[in-house]
Design a protein around this motif. Structure first.
Motif, PDB file in Angstrom:
ATOM      1  N   LEU A   1       0.700  -1.284   0.006  1.00  4.76           N
ATOM      2  CA  LEU A   1       0.205   0.116   0.236  1.00  4.76           C
ATOM      3  C   LEU A   1       0.793   1.192   0.154  1.00  4.76           C
ATOM      4  O   LEU A   1       1.995   1.172   0.666  1.00  4.76           O
ATOM      5  CB  LEU A   1      -0.969  -0.057   1.355  1.00  4.76           C
ATOM      6  N   SER A   2       0.436   2.137  -0.809  1.00  5.03           N
ATOM      7  CA  SER A   2       1.258   3.494  -0.524  1.00  5.03           C
ATOM      8  C   SER A   2       0.309   4.680  -1.010  1.00  5.03           C
ATOM      9  O   SER A   2      -1.001   4.415  -1.304  1.00  5.03           O
ATOM     10  CB  SER A   2       2.179   3.590  -1.757  1.00  5.03           C
ATOM     11  N   GLY A   3       0.809   5.922  -0.705  1.00  5.90           N
ATOM     12  CA  GLY A   3       0.060   7.093  -0.820  1.00  5.90           C
ATOM     13  C   GLY A   3      -0.559   7.380   0.722  1.00  5.90           C
ATOM     14  O   GLY A   3       0.103   7.388   1.508  1.00  5.90           O
ATOM     15  N   THR A   4      -1.909   7.832   0.513  1.00  2.00           N
ATOM     16  CA  THR A   4      -2.494   8.240   1.985  1.00  2.00           C
ATOM     17  C   THR A   4      -2.999   7.090   2.572  1.00  2.00           C
ATOM     18  O   THR A   4      -4.205   6.757   2.782  1.00  2.00           O
ATOM     19  CB  THR A   4      -3.586   9.323   1.599  1.00  2.00           C
ATOM     20  N   VAL A   5      -2.002   6.153   3.082  1.00  2.00           N
ATOM     21  CA  VAL A   5      -2.589   4.946   3.756  1.00  2.00           C
ATOM     22  C   VAL A   5      -3.113   5.315   5.166  1.00  2.00           C
ATOM     23  O   VAL A   5      -3.984   4.305   5.654  1.00  2.00           O
ATOM     24  CB  VAL A   5      -1.198   3.901   3.927  1.00  2.00           C
ATOM     25  N   PHE A   6      -3.031   6.423   5.739  1.00  2.00           N
ATOM     26  CA  PHE A   6      -3.501   6.420   7.119  1.00  2.00           C
ATOM     27  C   PHE A   6      -5.102   6.922   7.086  1.00  2.00           C
ATOM     28  O   PHE A   6      -5.606   6.838   7.803  1.00  2.00           O
ATOM     29  CB  PHE A   6      -2.641   7.611   7.773  1.00  2.00           C
ATOM     30  N   ASN A   7      -5.571   7.063   5.707  1.00  2.00           N
ATOM     31  CA  ASN A   7      -6.774   7.110   5.657  1.00  2.00           C
ATOM     32  C   ASN A   7      -7.774   5.916   5.167  1.00  2.00           C
ATOM     33  O   ASN A   7      -8.879   5.732   5.105  1.00  2.00           O
ATOM     34  CB  ASN A   7      -7.350   8.272   4.673  1.00  2.00           C
ATOM     35  N   ILE A   8      -7.119   4.854   5.221  1.00  2.00           N
ATOM     36  CA  ILE A   8      -7.410   3.589   4.708  1.00  2.00           C
ATOM     37  C   ILE A   8      -8.332   3.174   6.053  1.00  2.00           C
ATOM     38  O   ILE A   8      -8.157   2.797   6.905  1.00  2.00           O
ATOM     39  CB  ILE A   8      -6.538   2.264   4.319  1.00  2.00           C
ATOM     40  N   ASN A   9      -9.607   2.454   5.724  1.00  2.00           N
ATOM     41  CA  ASN A   9     -10.741   2.075   6.602  1.00  2.00           C
ATOM     42  C   ASN A   9     -10.394   0.547   6.736  1.00  2.00           C
ATOM     43  O   ASN A   9     -10.859  -0.134   7.861  1.00  2.00           O
ATOM     44  CB  ASN A   9     -11.980   2.589   6.433  1.00  2.00           C
ATOM     45  N   ALA A  10     -10.294  -0.024   5.626  1.00  2.00           N
ATOM     46  CA  ALA A  10     -10.194  -1.685   5.458  1.00  2.00           C
ATOM     47  C   ALA A  10      -9.513  -1.907   4.168  1.00  2.00           C
ATOM     48  O   ALA A  10      -9.540  -1.163   3.300  1.00  2.00           O
ATOM     49  CB  ALA A  10     -11.600  -1.913   5.439  1.00  2.00           C
ATOM     50  N   VAL A  11      -8.872  -3.229   4.516  1.00  2.00           N
ATOM     51  CA  VAL A  11      -8.158  -3.689   3.115  1.00  2.00           C
ATOM     52  C   VAL A  11      -8.833  -5.010   2.993  1.00  2.00           C
ATOM     53  O   VAL A  11      -9.167  -5.956   4.006  1.00  2.00           O
ATOM     54  CB  VAL A  11      -6.597  -3.813   3.284  1.00  2.00           C
ATOM     55  N   ALA A  12      -9.106  -5.401   1.689  1.00  2.00           N
ATOM     56  CA  ALA A  12      -9.828  -6.552   1.197  1.00  2.00           C
ATOM     57  C   ALA A  12      -8.832  -7.459   0.259  1.00  2.00           C
ATOM     58  O   ALA A  12      -8.126  -6.843  -0.336  1.00  2.00           O
ATOM     59  CB  ALA A  12     -11.109  -6.370   0.836  1.00  2.00           C
ATOM     60  N   TRP A  13      -9.094  -8.536   0.153  1.00  2.00           N
ATOM     61  CA  TRP A  13      -8.747  -9.602  -0.947  1.00  2.00           C
ATOM     62  C   TRP A  13     -10.019  -9.989  -1.723  1.00  2.00           C
ATOM     63  O   TRP A  13     -10.952 -10.592  -0.948  1.00  2.00           O
ATOM     64  CB  TRP A  13      -7.727 -10.671  -0.336  1.00  2.00           C
ATOM     65  N   TYR A  14      -9.722  -9.986  -2.879  1.00  2.00           N
ATOM     66  CA  TYR A  14     -10.783 -10.535  -3.724  1.00  2.00           C
ATOM     67  C   TYR A  14     -10.127 -11.501  -4.651  1.00  2.00           C
ATOM     68  O   TYR A  14      -8.778 -11.443  -4.738  1.00  2.00           O
ATOM     69  CB  TYR A  14     -11.384  -9.700  -4.650  1.00  2.00           C
ATOM     70  N   ARG A  15     -10.977 -12.182  -5.234  1.00  4.59           N
ATOM     71  CA  ARG A  15     -10.519 -13.228  -6.426  1.00  4.59           C
ATOM     72  C   ARG A  15     -11.194 -13.551  -7.353  1.00  4.59           C
ATOM     73  O   ARG A  15     -12.601 -13.298  -7.333  1.00  4.59           O
ATOM     74  CB  ARG A  15      -9.797 -14.581  -5.825  1.00  4.59           C
ATOM     75  N   GLN A  16     -10.798 -13.850  -8.582  1.00  4.70           N
ATOM     76  CA  GLN A  16     -11.782 -13.993  -9.653  1.00  4.70           C
ATOM     77  C   GLN A  16     -11.026 -15.251 -10.685  1.00  4.70           C
ATOM     78  O   GLN A  16      -9.930 -15.047 -10.901  1.00  4.70           O
ATOM     79  CB  GLN A  16     -12.031 -12.842 -10.519  1.00  4.70           C
TER      80      GLN A  16
END
Length: 113
Positions: A23-38
């Motif tokens: 993760l890069s950029g404004t990471v301190f504003n991230i509320n949640a991180v998810a993993w998806y797959r297709q």
């Protein structure tokens, strides 16, 4: 926010693999991180997410086998154990910032039987 998934590859059924989302950029504003797959011919599926307060959630098919972790502000990993051929897919990470989802390019996981 920018994201980049890595760690995919080829593994035998029953094996393990660890995916990492940088993760890069404004990471301190991230509320949640998810993993998806297709998977080929299928719709994108939410695999797991982790919130800022550490709450996690998993799709039923991976419970007990996959573990999501926010290693630090810049990294979110997905540890995948006891892999099955049906886990074969392109895996993406996504970050939610104030209701907006940001996506990175995926990493391919292939599980051979």
């Amino acid at each position: 926010v920018q994201l980049q998934a890595s760690g995919g590859g080829l593994v035998l059924a029953g094996g393990s693999m660890r995916l990492s989302c940088a993760l890069s950029g404004t990471v301190f504003n991230i509320n949640a991180v998810a993993w998806y797959r297709q998977a080929p011919g299928k719709e994108r599926e939410l695999v797991s997410f982790i919130t800022n307060d550490g709450r996690t959630n998993y799709v039923d098919s991976v419970k007990g086998r996959f573990t999501i972790s926010r290693v630090n502000d810049y990294t979110c990993d997905l540890q995948m154990n006891s892999l099955k051929p049906e886990d074969t897919a392109l895996y993406f990470c996504s970050a939610r910032v104030f209701g907006v989802d940001y996506w990175g390019k995926g990493t391919l996981v292939t599980v051979s039987s």
